[in-house]
Write a protein that holds these residues in place. Structure first.
Motif: not given
Length: 654
Positions: A206-208, A221-222, A231-234, A466-471
């Protein structure tokens, strides 16, 4: 890049980060090594055998397969997940011949409850996506070997209507590429096959972010371009719940049994989506990191070894025997301030420069700045992600981190301050700041103030959302001087060190709500390593850090410390690190590439190379450097490859 490549990239970049297991292995090895100095009695040997056998019995290996076909290229097939029928059969034969004992998911669940023991060298086979080959190619071989397996199906793809197609990566897949409910019923009736949910319609991106990147639907969260909002958390959790409920209901309706597990698409999940799965009766989930694990009460995020690029028996044997603890980290620490530009076109060019350089250097990691520090004073003026407490300079971290992962194929760790935030509310900022005796000291907030702890934890959680992180790389601002916060901070230096460690662990837990299994790295000044008494001035300690974090990034920066003999200074630092528990296994030597004391003069490449080689010859496993000036190509890409490449042969790819 298609979403199909997400898990493949993750698998190709694997570095095992065994936190407690590594420590436990050292502890267990100590008495055994001591005993080896004397002849062992029969009782001693029996006890050692029993310990070894029990350790094996506690371990579970999970293998992850997808498509099994006759016509898979030996290497480089367009579908990197595909394994040839010949190689798959050879895997089963090798596992059987080397003492691996197949178990079903129900065996694993019973073991987690203490109802039975897993056998030594237990192995669970899993097959993702519900492709037709699990019926035509896999099932006959499993019956022949009497191996049970777990089949994870995307219920929206089972019995796919003939007029529909699925973009599976290498080509469009149709009804004939996916398994049918009748076939699943036949396999389930054999007693060998259990069916898991792989979602109903979450096996997609989905668009991030506003720039249009796509990320896994189950964790993102799209971004709504029309409404210009996330998109909200809910809304996000409701979308996941609706999908997973539909998948579980379809399996129950068609097969008569509710699924016990969910295999999240792309192994993308978080604690909140796992909680939804729990509520729907699916208490087992799977990851794609690692190979083995001890089975305990919690069966979320079970490690799986992903089979990709058509591995032979030799490839499989290497993966299972390879000691990933010996793999080294090679990290570039990158300022996102160098990527940012008010001109979107220039910013895009800056990003392309960064991606191309990282691709050519090929480190294992990038430590990516997630905060804005345009004045260079070491504290954050703004963030590069949406958040609740600080200005957002640009919604940029998500895009750059994801591009680095999917285009440059590195692991990305978010680099954030711990205390160094300049709050926009000036009155609140003044109330919470540490009143330093030295006006040149980095601005920091008081970690003993509940309001500080809440604000900073919120920022870390917002980063993870908000987005990708591995550490996480905790910035070097996490320090406490002995003359600061008297009456609030403990007087004992070791206690102050532990107080700051505890705070960073709170921050890791806040981010971990949305990003599981985060690796933690903490910056450490060299002074507490070289002189333990200076812990009083820093509230930092190498041994304590290496116990608390996965890695400690020691600032191995002799020019910053004004050393007259940089190489000798580095030799002394290496000696001190070696003397510290887990020193070489956990310590990243972070080099400096410029001399800030002399107008940012570049450190000569020959000197950097000599230092790096000498460190490695002395036993250093992990190297990083800062700054990596990708805009001006300093250090040069050619020199950077020699020092910081994680490739076996660090030469330019053509």
């Amino acid at each position: 890049m298609s979403m199909q490549g997400f898990a493949t990239q993750a698998a190709m970049m694997r570095l095992a980060f065994k936190r407690l297991l590594f420590t436990a292995a050292l502890v267990l090895a100590m008495p055994l090594a001591a005993a080896a100095a004397e002849p062992a009695t029969a009782i001693d040997r029996g006890a050692a055998d029993a310990i070894a056998q029990q350790a094996k019995a506690d371990q579970l290996l999970v293998l992850s397969y997808h498509d099994i076909r006759d016509d898979v290229a030996r290497k480089g097939d367009p579908d990197a997940y595909a394994v040839s029928t010949q190689n798959f059969a050879a895997h089963l034969d090798w596992l059987s011949g080397h003492g691996y004992q197949p178990v079903a998911l129900s065996d694993v669940i019973k073991a987690s409850r203490g109802e039975k023991k897993l056998p030594p060298k237990a192995v669970l086979l899993t097959f993702d996506d519900g492709l037709r080959s699990i019926y035509t190619h896999v099932f006959p071989l499993l019956r022949a070997y009497r191996y049970p397996a777990l089949m994870a199906v995307v219920t929206g793809w089972v019995d796919l209507p003939r007029e529909k197609q699925v973009d599976y990566g290498p080509r469009m897949f149709t009804h004939d590429d996916f398994v049918t409910w009748d076939q699943l019923r036949e396999m389930q009736a054999s007693g060998l096959i259990e069916i898991a949910s792989h979602s109903d319609n979450l096996h997609r991106g989905v668009t991030s972010n506003p720039q249009g990147n796509t990320m896994p639907a189950a964790i993102t969260r799209e971004w709504d371009a029309k409404a210009q909002r996330y998109e909200s958390e809910a809304e996000y959790l409701a979308r996941v719940r609706k999908d997973l409920s539909a998948s579980a209901a379809a399996i129950k309706r068609e097969l008569g049994v509710s699924p016990q597990s969910v295999v999240w698409p792309y192994a993308a999940y978080n604690s909140q989506t796992n909680a939804i799965a729990d509520q729907l009766g699916m208490n087992v989930t799977f990851d794609l990191e690692g190979r083995h694990q001890a089975v305990g009460r919690d069966l979320h995020g079970l490690a799986r070894l992903l089979m990709f690029d058509n591995p032979t028996v030799n490839d499989l044997a290497y993966e299972l025997r390879h000691d990933e603890e010996l793999d080294g980290v090679r990290a570039l620490q990158v300022d996102l301030d160098y990527v940012y530009d008010a001109d979107p076109q220039q910013q895009a060019r800056n990003l392309d420069k960064l991606i191309e350089r990282v691709k050519q250097v090929a480190p294992s990691h990038v430590f990516l700045q997630a905060f804005a520090d345009p004045d260079g004073n070491g504290s954050a003026d703004a963030m590069y992600f949406p958040n609740r407490h600080m200005p957002m300079r640009a919604d940029l971290y998500n895009r750059v981190a994801w591009q680095l992962k999917t285009r440059a194929h590195v692991k990305v760790f978010a680099w954030l301050p711990v205390l160094g935030f300049e709050l926009p509310d000036k009155a609140l900022n003044a109330q919470l700041e540490i009143k330093a005796s030295n006006p040149a000291e980095t601005h920091r907030l008081n970690p003993f103030e509940p309001r500080t702890r809440k604000i900073v934890a919120d920022l870390y959680e917002d980063l993870a959302v908000s987005g990708y992180t591995e550490g996480l790389l905790f910035h070097d601002d996490a320090l406490l001087r002995e003359d600061e916060l008297r009456g609030q901070a403990p007087a004992d230096p070791a206690a102050r060190t532990q107080a700051l460690i505890g705070f960073t662990q709170e921050l890791a837990r806040a981010a971990g709500k949305w990003r599981p299994k985060l690796i933690t790295v903490r910056n450490l000044f060299a002074a507490p390593v070289l002189d333990p008494n200076s812990e009083a001035w820093f509230a930092q300690n190498l041994a304590a850090f290496n116990q608390a974090y996965d890695y400690t990034a020691v600032m191995a920066m002799p020019w910053m410390e004004n050393s007259r003999d940089p190489q000798r200074w580095m030799d002394v630092l290496m000696t001190k690190v070696k003397q510290s528990p887990r020193g070489l296994a956990r310590t990243i030597f972070e080099l400096q590439t410029v001399d800030w004391r002399h107008q940012d003069r570049p450190i000569p490449a020959a000197q950097l190379k000599a230092m790096a080689r000498r460190l490695q010859a002395a036993g250093a496993r992990h190297l990083a450097w800062y700054p990596d000036n990708f805009i001006d190509d300093r250090p040069s890409t050619a020199d950077a490859r020699e020092i910081m490449s994680a490739r076996g042969f660090p030469y330019l790819e053509r």
